[in-house]
Design a protein around this motif. Sequence first.
Motif, PDB file in Angstrom:
ATOM      1  N   SER A  82       0.624 -50.280  12.131  1.00 29.00           N
ATOM      2  CA  SER A  82       0.449 -49.633  13.429  1.00 29.00           C
ATOM      3  C   SER A  82       0.936 -50.565  14.547  1.00 29.00           C
ATOM      4  N   PRO A  83       1.159 -50.027  15.750  1.00 27.68           N
ATOM      5  CA  PRO A  83       1.619 -50.862  16.859  1.00 27.68           C
ATOM      6  C   PRO A  83       0.487 -51.462  17.690  1.00 27.68           C
ATOM      7  N   TYR A  84      -0.759 -51.330  17.246  1.00 28.56           N
ATOM      8  CA  TYR A  84      -1.904 -51.757  18.049  1.00 28.56           C
ATOM      9  C   TYR A  84      -2.413 -53.117  17.562  1.00 28.56           C
ATOM     10  N   PRO A  85      -2.469 -54.124  18.435  1.00 25.55           N
ATOM     11  CA  PRO A  85      -2.965 -55.449  18.031  1.00 25.55           C
ATOM     12  C   PRO A  85      -4.404 -55.415  17.525  1.00 25.55           C
ATOM     13  N   ASP A  86      -5.248 -54.558  18.100  1.00 27.51           N
ATOM     14  CA  ASP A  86      -6.634 -54.480  17.638  1.00 27.51           C
ATOM     15  C   ASP A  86      -6.699 -53.968  16.200  1.00 27.51           C
ATOM     16  N   TRP A  87      -5.831 -53.036  15.853  1.00 29.10           N
ATOM     17  CA  TRP A  87      -5.803 -52.548  14.476  1.00 29.10           C
ATOM     18  C   TRP A  87      -5.308 -53.633  13.523  1.00 29.10           C
ATOM     19  N   HIS A  88      -4.393 -54.479  13.980  1.00 26.97           N
ATOM     20  CA  HIS A  88      -3.945 -55.594  13.144  1.00 26.97           C
ATOM     21  C   HIS A  88      -5.112 -56.538  12.860  1.00 26.97           C
ATOM     22  N   ARG A  89      -5.913 -56.802  13.884  1.00 31.72           N
ATOM     23  CA  ARG A  89      -7.082 -57.674  13.692  1.00 31.72           C
ATOM     24  C   ARG A  89      -8.062 -57.057  12.699  1.00 31.72           C
ATOM     25  N   GLN A  90      -8.267 -55.735  12.803  1.00 29.13           N
ATOM     26  CA  GLN A  90      -9.171 -55.073  11.876  1.00 29.13           C
ATOM     27  C   GLN A  90      -8.600 -55.042  10.453  1.00 29.13           C
ATOM     28  N   ALA A  91      -7.274 -54.981  10.332  1.00 31.00           N
ATOM     29  CA  ALA A  91      -6.662 -55.012   8.999  1.00 31.00           C
ATOM     30  C   ALA A  91      -6.941 -56.339   8.305  1.00 31.00           C
ATOM     31  N   TRP A  92      -6.849 -57.443   9.051  1.00 35.50           N
ATOM     32  CA  TRP A  92      -7.161 -58.741   8.463  1.00 35.50           C
ATOM     33  C   TRP A  92      -8.646 -58.833   8.103  1.00 35.50           C
ATOM     34  N   ALA A  93      -9.501 -58.302   8.944  1.00 41.72           N
ATOM     35  CA  ALA A  93     -10.928 -58.303   8.630  1.00 41.72           C
ATOM     36  C   ALA A  93     -11.220 -57.478   7.379  1.00 41.72           C
ATOM     37  N   ALA A  94     -10.540 -56.331   7.255  1.00 44.15           N
ATOM     38  CA  ALA A  94     -10.727 -55.504   6.060  1.00 44.15           C
ATOM     39  C   ALA A  94     -10.217 -56.221   4.815  1.00 44.15           C
ATOM     40  N   LEU A 117      -6.167 -67.427   0.343  1.00 42.01           N
ATOM     41  CA  LEU A 117      -7.579 -67.317   0.733  1.00 42.01           C
ATOM     42  C   LEU A 117      -7.804 -67.894   2.132  1.00 42.01           C
ATOM     43  N   TRP A 118      -7.227 -69.051   2.396  1.00 38.59           N
ATOM     44  CA  TRP A 118      -7.405 -69.673   3.707  1.00 38.59           C
ATOM     45  C   TRP A 118      -6.789 -68.818   4.806  1.00 38.59           C
ATOM     46  N   PHE A 119      -5.627 -68.250   4.547  1.00 41.22           N
ATOM     47  CA  PHE A 119      -4.953 -67.430   5.548  1.00 41.22           C
ATOM     48  C   PHE A 119      -5.773 -66.174   5.842  1.00 41.22           C
ATOM     49  N   VAL A 120      -6.304 -65.536   4.807  1.00 41.84           N
ATOM     50  CA  VAL A 120      -7.110 -64.325   5.007  1.00 41.84           C
ATOM     51  C   VAL A 120      -8.400 -64.645   5.748  1.00 41.84           C
ATOM     52  N   ILE A 121      -9.042 -65.751   5.383  1.00 41.21           N
ATOM     53  CA  ILE A 121     -10.290 -66.129   6.064  1.00 41.21           C
ATOM     54  C   ILE A 121     -10.017 -66.475   7.526  1.00 41.21           C
ATOM     55  N   ALA A 122      -8.959 -67.239   7.780  1.00 37.66           N
ATOM     56  CA  ALA A 122      -8.660 -67.656   9.156  1.00 37.66           C
ATOM     57  C   ALA A 122      -8.319 -66.457  10.034  1.00 37.66           C
ATOM     58  N   ARG A 123      -7.581 -65.483   9.500  1.00 38.95           N
ATOM     59  CA  ARG A 123      -7.189 -64.324  10.295  1.00 38.95           C
ATOM     60  C   ARG A 123      -8.289 -63.262  10.352  1.00 38.95           C
ATOM     61  N   GLY A 124      -9.071 -63.136   9.284  1.00 41.05           N
ATOM     62  CA  GLY A 124     -10.030 -62.046   9.218  1.00 41.05           C
ATOM     63  C   GLY A 124     -11.406 -62.345   9.742  1.00 41.05           C
ATOM     64  N   ALA A 125     -11.791 -63.622   9.790  1.00 42.71           N
ATOM     65  CA  ALA A 125     -13.149 -63.952  10.204  1.00 42.71           C
ATOM     66  C   ALA A 125     -13.424 -63.527  11.641  1.00 42.71           C
ATOM     67  N   SER A 126     -12.429 -63.631  12.513  1.00 41.37           N
ATOM     68  CA  SER A 126     -12.645 -63.283  13.919  1.00 41.37           C
ATOM     69  C   SER A 126     -12.878 -61.794  14.124  1.00 41.37           C
ATOM     70  N   GLY A 127     -12.411 -60.975  13.199  1.00 40.19           N
ATOM     71  CA  GLY A 127     -12.577 -59.530  13.342  1.00 40.19           C
ATOM     72  C   GLY A 127     -13.838 -58.988  12.717  1.00 40.19           C
ATOM     73  N   LEU A 128     -14.582 -59.822  11.988  1.00 40.59           N
ATOM     74  CA  LEU A 128     -15.805 -59.360  11.339  1.00 40.59           C
ATOM     75  C   LEU A 128     -16.947 -59.270  12.343  1.00 40.59           C
ATOM     76  N   SER A 129     -17.693 -58.197  12.262  1.00 44.93           N
ATOM     77  CA  SER A 129     -18.871 -58.015  13.095  1.00 44.93           C
ATOM     78  C   SER A 129     -19.741 -56.954  12.445  1.00 44.93           C
ATOM     79  N   TRP A 130     -20.949 -56.830  12.942  1.00 48.40           N
ATOM     80  CA  TRP A 130     -21.849 -55.810  12.400  1.00 48.40           C
ATOM     81  C   TRP A 130     -21.303 -54.410  12.657  1.00 48.40           C
ATOM     82  N   THR A 131     -20.678 -54.240  13.804  1.00 45.44           N
ATOM     83  CA  THR A 131     -20.079 -52.939  14.127  1.00 45.44           C
ATOM     84  C   THR A 131     -18.935 -52.621  13.173  1.00 45.44           C
ATOM     85  N   PHE A 132     -18.148 -53.630  12.826  1.00 48.03           N
ATOM     86  CA  PHE A 132     -17.036 -53.403  11.900  1.00 48.03           C
ATOM     87  C   PHE A 132     -17.546 -52.970  10.531  1.00 48.03           C
TER      88      PHE A 132
END
Length: 266
Positions: free
Chosen positions: A230-242, A21-36
Amino acid sequence: VIRAACLLATVLALVPLASVLWFVIARGASGLSWTFLTGLPKPVGESGGGMAHAIVGSLEIVGIACAIGIPAGVLAGIHLSEFGNTRFGRFVRFSADVMAGVPSITVGLFVHVLVVRRVPGFSALAGALALALLMLPTITRATEELLRLVPESLREAALGLGVPKWRATVRVMLRTAAPGIATGVMLAVARAMGETAPLLFTALNNRSFAATPLEPTASLPVNIYTYAVSPYPDWHRQAWAAALVLVTLILCLNVAARFLVRGKLR
């Protein structure tokens, strides 16, 4: 000594849960936004975008799966509790135990051959059917075991007052076991919401909202898998947010089920 050993085992069981839970929150919180939460994916290679279509698709697929699997599982559990000592009851119980151990990808392949190839293509309905098959054995066995734990004196008291057997089962036995059955149901729903392999063979994916349940539909687990490899860092960030959104949805469903059952019992 036994009490200390039980406490130690509980702490050891909570450590991986808290770590995940801590790992998912720490990695995913930065990718959360209203647009996401409200946007659609950007073209490949562009940063930004969201997963609103996957969130809606997951809720749609799991909702249809619940409409199929929960009534069937609860009714099957009631049958096993009431008439489980017959040859047919033993066969159903054995089948449920075997289905509980079947790999989810096997269920996905089964529904792919049985449904996807026989009707027009991938769809949310096919994905829901695969998830319902995964939910069915868990709900069936949980319902049966919890109904068996209800004191038989409650049934005897209801029958002694002239209540029909079916009403005693539904209004007394099932009502008493409702909190435990709800826990079993939510465990099955949580497993279904996190399954990826069956949806790859049934619902597939979609870059937009599906107009009907008979079209390929996006889901959070499939999008997490697609973005994570995927090879895209932005997609990795969105995967953690998802992943964080998926865990939050499961938590909210569990809390809502608890309050709903508690309110019904009151």
